[in-house]
Motif scaffolding. Structure first.
Motif, short mmCIF file in Angstrom:
data_model
loop_
_atom_site.label_atom_id
_atom_site.label_comp_id
_atom_site.label_asym_id
_atom_site.label_seq_id
_atom_site.Cartn_x
_atom_site.Cartn_y
_atom_site.Cartn_z
N TYR A 75 0.82 -1.22 0.00
CA TYR A 75 0.00 0.00 0.00
C TYR A 75 0.85 1.27 0.00
O TYR A 75 0.41 2.32 -0.50
CB TYR A 75 -0.92 0.02 1.23
CG TYR A 75 -1.94 -1.08 1.22
CD1 TYR A 75 -1.67 -2.33 1.79
CD2 TYR A 75 -3.18 -0.89 0.63
CE1 TYR A 75 -2.61 -3.33 1.77
CE2 TYR A 75 -4.13 -1.89 0.61
CZ TYR A 75 -3.85 -3.11 1.18
OH TYR A 75 -4.78 -4.11 1.15
N ILE A 76 2.04 1.17 0.57
CA ILE A 76 2.89 2.37 0.70
C ILE A 76 4.29 1.99 0.27
O ILE A 76 4.79 0.92 0.63
CB ILE A 76 2.89 2.90 2.16
CG1 ILE A 76 1.47 3.26 2.59
CG2 ILE A 76 3.81 4.12 2.28
CD1 ILE A 76 1.36 3.66 4.04
N ASP A 77 4.92 2.92 -0.48
CA ASP A 77 6.28 2.66 -0.95
C ASP A 77 7.25 2.60 0.23
O ASP A 77 7.02 3.20 1.29
CB ASP A 77 6.73 3.75 -1.93
CG ASP A 77 5.95 3.69 -3.22
OD1 ASP A 77 5.88 4.74 -3.91
OD2 ASP A 77 5.42 2.61 -3.55
N GLU A 78 8.33 1.93 -0.01
CA GLU A 78 9.32 1.74 1.04
C GLU A 78 9.96 3.06 1.47
O GLU A 78 10.22 3.28 2.65
CB GLU A 78 10.41 0.79 0.52
CG GLU A 78 11.51 0.49 1.54
CD GLU A 78 12.57 -0.42 0.96
OE1 GLU A 78 12.44 -0.77 -0.23
OE2 GLU A 78 13.50 -0.77 1.68
N ASN A 79 10.17 3.97 0.48
CA ASN A 79 10.83 5.24 0.83
C ASN A 79 9.90 6.21 1.53
O ASN A 79 10.33 7.30 1.91
CB ASN A 79 11.42 5.90 -0.43
CG ASN A 79 10.34 6.14 -1.47
OD1 ASN A 79 9.17 5.80 -1.29
ND2 ASN A 79 10.73 6.71 -2.60
#
Length: 1011
Positions: free
Chosen positions: A183-187
């Motif tokens: 759902y959310i990028d790692e960065n």
């Protein structure tokens, strides 16, 4: 000038307008700063939220989800259920307001970390989030417990409660951090969730606290500036100098304190901005830091604007107070001097010149001399006051007219007193001279009687004795006063200005005494001549015994006046007057004859010549001055510009000036090449045919546009010259060239030459009526005048500041000038704001081929002639959406410029009716050309657009009014529809007057359909 006059001078007209304009600028800058603060600051502060932010109940990491949704993280917190509902609401409100102030309508994603918790805690947390979260909640990501038991319970509980939660907010249960990456990028995730986003909660708290503190401080400073500005604007000026001095000191002290506070706040803001920029460089993915940096930059910029407005307002207010103090002190000096002069004038009037004796006259002269000495000292002081008044006026004092009036009054008092003293002194001197002459005449008469009485009879019984007595009498007559040779009437005429009845009587008595003595002398002379001619026998005669001893004078002829000042008196008045007057008369006649001869010569030179010869004279002057102009340009280019590259003079040339030679001389080489190689040869070819010079100017019309570039560069050249005018290289070059004037005078030659052409063309037209080539001469004159106007307009155009686009895309400058402008909008809060403005705005309008710019004229810093105006850009109206209404009710100098179908209406007031008509003619021409272009495009496409009815050309008189009137156009106006939003309103024939009883027939109002 008393207190009432001072009260009238407290608020001078022009200075008051300037001060009020500065005050309005200060208020406007303050309102803009407050508006910015409302936009970028959060209503809640860190202190109001309490310690829950420090406890890290929830935080903004700066990460973003899909659709740029802001991520709010709720980490593991054992005491989450113990947080009061009100406190939790404040925490959520504070965290959501920070991004919402920057991006209204932003979405939020909540990461609820409950890996070490239970299903009961998760259910409670979700319920509290649903009840307390104030923002647009896009998604709730829950990290469920990691233990097998609690995870199973959570799955079962969520399966049965899913529908309840999904109705309130979207909830997704995640088994692990790995699922969170879907759902959310790692960065965009912090390290505790396996991400790479760098986040320090303590650093975030420090930055937020600093930003909020800076915003509060800026707001306080803005309020202090506005409050102090209002205090200055509402300050009533006292009538005493000490009170004004106290105001100056107190205002200056407050101003310095405020300036220190502004510098401190600016320093704090720059430090905060530096910290934010450092943080942003370390991690480019932190969007919040970038937005905070932009916020601080915006606040600093508006704080600088407000500081600048405040400085301008205080400077004008301080100048007004200082000038008012100068005015009060000058008025006090004037009143004191006026009292002294009135006292001296009273003494002068009391000094009587009605004197009858020589002693009285001498006493009056002594008093008059003493009074003149005192008056001279006072008038010297008056001259100092007058000089001070001229210095105040030269310093552009706002009460210049009043100060000059006072100077004239003092000068008039001094001149009147001086003239009165001189007149009385002259009259007393004449009276003294008359009385002295009368005294001398009396003394002479007494001496004559004494002479006759002391001649011994026995001595002139002989011929020799009689001859000796005759010689004594003749010698005595030779010393007769000159005044006695003329009659009393002539003497009365000579001293007519000082003649009084008493003096008239003294003159009469003197001449009576003189006549008696003269008769006695004549009788004695007759007796002595008889004795000298006859030689008779001596007869002893017995002389009568005199009543008085011989040594004493006869009491009948005793002198009444003693010794006095010596004055000569010449009674040959008719002869003297003739001798004085005749040379002057002859001199006047000679001058008169000379002047007449000169006028005759002038007439013979210009009156009898033919127009062809006069045209040749003008043409010869044009060619001769052109040659001189070319030679002067060459001397400047070789003697100055080329010498700047001379290695021998490099030591005299400042290094910074070496690269700015083109700025100093502009495009003078281009101008020289044109005149020396092209235009001078063209003019020399027209010597025998002066009427062909007009075609010569028209042929080179485009080449003369190089002067626009030169004139536009002239301000930069002058500024550079003022900076380096004392350089040794320029003095050395001037010495070599033997120029009496400096380089700056020769840099003005192109501008002076440009203005000279139109004068010579006017002379040629004057002597070329009804000749071949007259139309070309008239066209050449028009071209030169248009060039001068274009140069002037371009000089104004380069002073426009604040226009963000490419000003060259607007086309050529057609007209420019200053006007009074009222602006009204169709709807919205702007309309209410503009309707509240009763006074007009002063705007400088620039009319281009494709747009109309509205600018505000400002004065740059400078002294005297160095002060140059600038124009701050305000509005840009594209000519494709502009319409005009030629007449506005109430003022013949007003007209309307409306924009986008009267969404915006600008009521413009011209300074004169001629200026208004000139602008209307130019606007009509532009809009008519647009109409023709639209018609041509329609014909070329072969389409007739329904919403764009085309009227006949404006040159045709029979224009048909449309059935409906566009909004804002009035009955009685013809209008041409140019496009869907553009109407050109023209005043048609005046409607026939209606009787009071006759009501106008209702007419339908329609607007063309807009697409």
């Amino acid at each position: 000038m008393g207190p009432a006059s001072l009260q009238e001078e407290r608020q001078p007209g022009n200075e008051s307008k300037v001060a009020m304009e500065s005050y309005r600028c200060l208020l406007q800058a303050g309102s803009q700063l407050e508006s910015t603060l409302q936009q970028v600051t959060v209503p809640l502060s860190m202190k109001e939220v309490g310690g829950y932010i420090e406890k890290q109940v929830a935080y903004l990491s700066g990460g973003r989800g899909e659709d740029s949704s802001v991520i709010i993280t709720l980490p593991e917190c054992s005491a989450f259920s113990d947080i009061p509902e009100e406190a939790l609401t404040k925490v959520f409100t504070y965290l959501t307001l920070i991004p919402r102030t920057r991006q209204p309508g932003v979405k939020f994603i909540i990461i609820l970390d409950r890996r070490l918790d239970t299903w009961a805690s998760i259910k409670t947390a979700l319920a509290r989030i649903a009840a307390s979260f104030p923002g647009n909640l896009h998604l709730v990501l829950v990290l469920r417990p990691t233990s097998f038991f609690h995870r199973t319970v959570t799955d079962i509980g969520f399966r049965f409660s899913q529908e309840d939660f999904m109705l309130k907010m979207p909830v997704v249960m995640l088994s692990s951090v790995t699922d969170l990456l879907h759902y959310i990028d790692e960065n965009q995730l912090t390290s505790e969730f396996g991400g790479t986003l760098d986040y320090c909660h303590s650093d975030w708290i420090v930055l937020r606290t600093a930003i909020e503190s800076f915003a509060v401080t800026v707001k306080d400073i803005a309020q202090m500036l506005q409050g102090f500005g209002t205090e200055l604007a509402e300050t009533e000026l006292p009538d005493e100098g000490k009170a004004i001095e106290y105001l100056l000191e107190s205002h200056t002290d407050k101003y310095r304190k405020l300036k220190d506070a502004i510098r401190s706040v600016s320093k704090e803001g720059r430090h905060l901005l530096s910290s934010l920029e450092t943080t942003g460089k370390e991690d480019d993915s932190q969007w919040d830091v970038k937005l905070d940096s932009e916020t601080v930059q915006r606040l600093l910029a508006q704080l600088r604007d407000m500081e600048s407005a405040f400085d301008g307002f205080f400077e004008k207010h301080h100048l007004k107070l200082h000038q008012y103090l100068q005015l009060i002190r000058y008025e006090q000096s004037f009143q004191e001097m006026e009292l002294c002069l009135e006292h001296l004038t009273a003494q002068e009037r009391e000094l009587s010149i009605s004197v009858n004796t020589l002693a009285q006259t001498e006493q009056a002269l002594k008093r008059l001399d003493s009074l003149e000495a005192n008056a001279q000292e006072v008038m010297v002081q008056a001259q100092i006051i007058i000089l001070h008044g001229h210095q105040l006026s030269a310093g552009h004092h706002y009460a210049m007219a009043l100060i000059m009036q006072r100077c004239n009054e003092l000068r008039h008092h001094c001149d009147t007193l001086s003239a009165a003293l001189k007149t009385k002194h002259s009259l007393l001197l004449q009276t003294h001279q008359l009385l002295l002459c009368l005294g001398q005449a009396h003394t002479w008469c007494d001496d004559g009687a004494y002479l006759l009485a002391n001649q011994l009879v026995d001595k002139f019984q002989s011929k020799e004795g009689a001859q000796a007595a005759l010689r004594d009498i003749e010698k005595f007559l030779e010393g007769s006063p000159s005044m006695l040779s003329s009659g009393p009437d002539i003497l009365a005429i000579e001293y007519e200005t000082v003649m009084t009845p008493l003096l008239q009587g003294q003159i009469g008595k003197t001449f009576e005494k003189h006549a008696a003595v003269q008769q006695m002398i004549q009788n004695r002379q007759a007796c002595l001549r008889k004795l000298a001619d006859k030689h008779v026998r001596p007869v002893q005669l017995v002389a009568p015994r005199p009543e008085n001893p011989p040594r004493s004078k006869s009491p009948l002829f005793s002198p009444k006046h003693g010794d006095g000042l010596k004055f000569t008196f010449d009674l040959s008045l008719p002869g003297k007057r003739a001798s004085r007057k005749s040379p002057n008369t002859r001199k006047i006649e000679v001058i008169h004859d000379y002047q007449e001869g000169r006028s005759c010569v002038s007439y013979s030179l210009y009156g009898d010549d033919s127009p062809d010869l006069l045209k040749r004279h003008v043409m010869r002057e044009l060619i001769d001055t052109e040659r001189i102009y070319v030679e002067e340009l060459l001397s400047v280019l070789l003697g100055y510009r080329a010498e700047m590259e001379n290695p021998a003079l490099s030591g005299l040339l400042p290094p910074i000036l070496r690269s700015k030679r083109d700025i100093l001389f502009g495009n003078m080489p281009e101008i020289y090449n044109f005149h020396s190689r092209v235009f001078l040869q063209d003019l020399e070819g027209c010597l025998d045919a002066p009427e062909s010079v007009g075609a010569c100017f028209l042929e080179r019309k485009e080449s003369f546009k190089m002067y626009e570039c030169y004139c536009q560069n002239k301000p930069r050249s002058e500024a550079l010259w003022r900076q380096f005018s004392d350089c040794g290289i320029f003095q050395e070059c001037q010495k070599k060239l033997e120029h009496k004037l400096g380089l700056d005078s020769y840099l003005l030659k192109p501008i002076q030459r440009l203005t000279k052409y139109q004068l010579l063309l006017k002379e040629l037209i004057k002597y070329s009526t009804d000749c071949e080539g007259t139309s070309e001469l008239q066209g050449a004159l028009t071209a030169m005048l248009d060039l001068l106007k274009s140069v002037n307009d371009s000089m104004h155009q380069i002073a426009i500041t604040g226009y963000e686009g490419d000003i060259c895309e607007l086309g050529r400058v057609l007209m420019q000038g200053s006007f009074s402008v009222w602006i009204s909008h169709k709807k919205g809060p702007t309309r209410m704001k503009e309707l509240a403005r009763f006074k007009p705005m002063q705007r400088h309008l620039f009319l281009y081929e494709r747009a109309l710019l509205l600018c505000k004229r400002r004065e740059e810093h400078g002294d005297g002639c160095d002060k140059t105006p600038s124009y701050s850009f305000k509005h840009c109206l594209k000519m494709t959406a502009v319409g005009i209404t030629e007449n506005v009710k109430g003022d013949v100098k007003k007209f309307e410029i409306w924009y986008s179908g009267r969404e915006e209406v600008y009521v413009v007031q011209a300074p004169t009716l001629e200026v208004k008509m000139a602008w209307l003619n130019e606007l009509r021409r532009i809009l008519t050309n647009q109409q023709k272009l639209l018609r041509d495009e329609a014909y070329q496409q072969g389409q007739m657009v329904e919403h764009m009815p085309l009227s006949p050309p404006l040159s045709e008189r029979g224009m048909r009014p449309s059935r409906g009137f566009p909004r804002g156009c009035l009955p009685g106006l013809d209008f041409v529809s140019l496009s869907a939003d553009v109407f050109l309103c023209l005043r048609s024939r005046s409607p026939r007057p209606r009787s009071p009883r006759q009501r106008p027939r209702p007419r339908p109002r329609h607007c063309p359909q807009r697409h």
